[in-house]
Write an enzyme that holds these catalytic residues in place. Structure first.
Site, PDB file in Angstrom:
ATOM      1  N   ILE A  18       7.659   5.548   2.959  1.00 51.47           N
ATOM      2  CA  ILE A  18       7.850   4.115   2.743  1.00 51.47           C
ATOM      3  C   ILE A  18       8.593   3.869   1.436  1.00 51.47           C
ATOM      4  O   ILE A  18       9.542   3.075   1.389  1.00 51.47           O
ATOM      5  CB  ILE A  18       6.493   3.379   2.755  1.00 51.47           C
ATOM      6  CG1 ILE A  18       5.856   3.479   4.138  1.00 51.47           C
ATOM      7  CG2 ILE A  18       6.677   1.913   2.362  1.00 51.47           C
ATOM      8  CD1 ILE A  18       4.458   2.895   4.224  1.00 51.47           C
ATOM      9  N   ASP A  37       7.534   9.289  -9.136  1.00 50.86           N
ATOM     10  CA  ASP A  37       6.654   9.937  -8.162  1.00 50.86           C
ATOM     11  C   ASP A  37       6.164  11.268  -8.728  1.00 50.86           C
ATOM     12  O   ASP A  37       6.819  11.855  -9.606  1.00 50.86           O
ATOM     13  CB  ASP A  37       7.414  10.181  -6.848  1.00 50.86           C
ATOM     14  CG  ASP A  37       6.488  10.271  -5.644  1.00 50.86           C
ATOM     15  OD1 ASP A  37       5.681  11.216  -5.590  1.00 50.86           O
ATOM     16  OD2 ASP A  37       6.566   9.394  -4.761  1.00 50.86           O
ATOM     17  N   ASP A  60       3.083  10.445 -12.851  1.00 49.89           N
ATOM     18  CA  ASP A  60       1.734  10.322 -12.320  1.00 49.89           C
ATOM     19  C   ASP A  60       1.218   8.969 -12.793  1.00 49.89           C
ATOM     20  O   ASP A  60       0.987   8.776 -13.993  1.00 49.89           O
ATOM     21  CB  ASP A  60       0.866  11.460 -12.858  1.00 49.89           C
ATOM     22  CG  ASP A  60      -0.580  11.405 -12.365  1.00 49.89           C
ATOM     23  OD1 ASP A  60      -1.001  10.352 -11.836  1.00 49.89           O
ATOM     24  OD2 ASP A  60      -1.290  12.411 -12.530  1.00 49.89           O
ATOM     25  N   VAL A  61       1.043   8.025 -11.875  1.00 51.79           N
ATOM     26  CA  VAL A  61       0.711   6.657 -12.289  1.00 51.79           C
ATOM     27  C   VAL A  61      -0.717   6.534 -12.809  1.00 51.79           C
ATOM     28  O   VAL A  61      -1.100   5.469 -13.307  1.00 51.79           O
ATOM     29  CB  VAL A  61       0.941   5.638 -11.149  1.00 51.79           C
ATOM     30  CG1 VAL A  61       2.392   5.638 -10.709  1.00 51.79           C
ATOM     31  CG2 VAL A  61      -0.008   5.883  -9.982  1.00 51.79           C
ATOM     32  N   TYR A 149     -10.413   3.084  -0.222  1.00 50.84           N
ATOM     33  CA  TYR A 149      -9.053   2.565  -0.054  1.00 50.84           C
ATOM     34  C   TYR A 149      -9.035   1.050   0.170  1.00 50.84           C
ATOM     35  O   TYR A 149      -8.309   0.327  -0.527  1.00 50.84           O
ATOM     36  CB  TYR A 149      -8.351   3.293   1.090  1.00 50.84           C
ATOM     37  CG  TYR A 149      -6.922   2.846   1.317  1.00 50.84           C
ATOM     38  CD1 TYR A 149      -5.907   3.250   0.459  1.00 50.84           C
ATOM     39  CD2 TYR A 149      -6.588   2.015   2.394  1.00 50.84           C
ATOM     40  CE1 TYR A 149      -4.599   2.835   0.653  1.00 50.84           C
ATOM     41  CE2 TYR A 149      -5.285   1.604   2.595  1.00 50.84           C
ATOM     42  CZ  TYR A 149      -4.288   2.012   1.724  1.00 50.84           C
ATOM     43  OH  TYR A 149      -3.009   1.594   1.918  1.00 50.84           O
ATOM     44  N   LYS A 153      -7.302  -1.907  -2.324  1.00 58.10           N
ATOM     45  CA  LYS A 153      -6.246  -2.798  -1.870  1.00 58.10           C
ATOM     46  C   LYS A 153      -6.661  -4.268  -1.993  1.00 58.10           C
ATOM     47  O   LYS A 153      -5.825  -5.144  -2.257  1.00 58.10           O
ATOM     48  CB  LYS A 153      -5.842  -2.451  -0.438  1.00 58.10           C
ATOM     49  CG  LYS A 153      -5.093  -1.128  -0.351  1.00 58.10           C
ATOM     50  CD  LYS A 153      -3.890  -1.103  -1.283  1.00 58.10           C
ATOM     51  CE  LYS A 153      -3.103   0.170  -1.232  1.00 58.10           C
ATOM     52  NZ  LYS A 153      -1.895   0.147  -2.100  1.00 58.10           N
TER      53      LYS A 153
END
Length: 260
Positions: A18, A37, A60-61, A149, A153
């Protein structure tokens, strides 16, 4: 899409299916893109494919230092930041069996990563800039065996609303997209690459009878980043083939059954 040419865009998670579709779509509109990324091989390959207006920065976020390095590299290369797209996410979810470490990792990447990336980008964003976060249809429904998850979100959607309000005075718009089932790395992995199988499983709970394509999500992201969406902020755009609207009765007609 109007107003995207020469814009500078960071796409976190930009080496994924995506994220890569989003990066390609922005480049096709004449934008300059930085792919952030943890997948160095995929990120460098994509950057090479997209050409001189694209950079890859290993990021690495869940690490603020990595985020800061990415932002600094973007400003050094292109002078500013016009758009941030927070795609990066982890999907590991063992529902009620999820240990604290899984919760911490999910929030560190999916929520804190998006918030810290925005925090780092904000000083370099002028009026007219845009942020697009990634929610999910999972944020608004109960799903068996999934706790971490969906919770992250839902938090991202609230972050989007709060950020939109506080950044409105600076002329920065903040919106979210919430995909339904979309062909992605995780679906590729768990299905063994069998997209037809995924479509068969997903068909009953998507009005359009199939999963989404990464390019379809990318189109929605570009719209929200463009001048066409200049009066849209604090919103969540479902890109879900009718998933969120369908409801538990799906496409059945229980009233007809009662009348028969």
């Amino acid at each position: 899409m109007r107003g995207l040419k020469d814009k500078v865009v960071i796409v976190s998670g930009g080496a994924t299916l995506i994220g890569a579709a989003i990066a390609r779509a922005f480049v096709a509109e004449g934008a300059k893109v930085v792919i952030a990324d943890i997948d160095s091989t995929g990120g460098m390959t994509l950057a090479a494919e997209l050409g001189e207006t694209t950079r890859f920065v290993a990021t690495d976020v869940s690490r603020d230092a990595d985020i800061d390095t990415c932002v600094q590299a973007t400003v050094k290369a292109f002078g500013r930041i016009d758009c941030l797209v927070n795609v990066a996410a982890v999907y590991a979810d063992n529902g009620p069996a999820s240990p604290r470490e899984d919760w911490e990792k999910a929030f560190a990447v999916n929520v804190f990563g998006a918030a810290m990336f925005l925090r780092a980008c904000r000083p370099h964003m002028a009026r007219g800039s845009a942020v697009i976060n990634f929610g999910s249809t999972s944020a608004g429904v109960a799903q068996a065996g999934r706790w971490t998850y969906p919770a992250t979100k839902a938090a991202v959607l609230q972050l989007t609303r709060s950020a939109a309000l506080d950044l409105a005075a600076d002329g920065i718009r903040v919106n979210a997209v919430s995909p339904g089932w979309t062909w992605s790395g995780i679906l590729d992995q768990i299905s063994g690459g069998d997209r037809d199988k995924v479509n068969t499983v997903a068909r009953p709970f998507h009005m359009l009878g199939r999963i989404g394509d990464p390019a379809e999500v990318a189109d929605a992201v570009l719209f929200l980043a463009s001048d066409h969406a200049r009066f849209i902020t604090g919103s969540n755009l479902p890109v879900d083939g009718g998933y969120a609207a369908l409801g538990p009765e799906q496409a059945t007609s229980p009233i007809s059954e009662l009348l028969s």
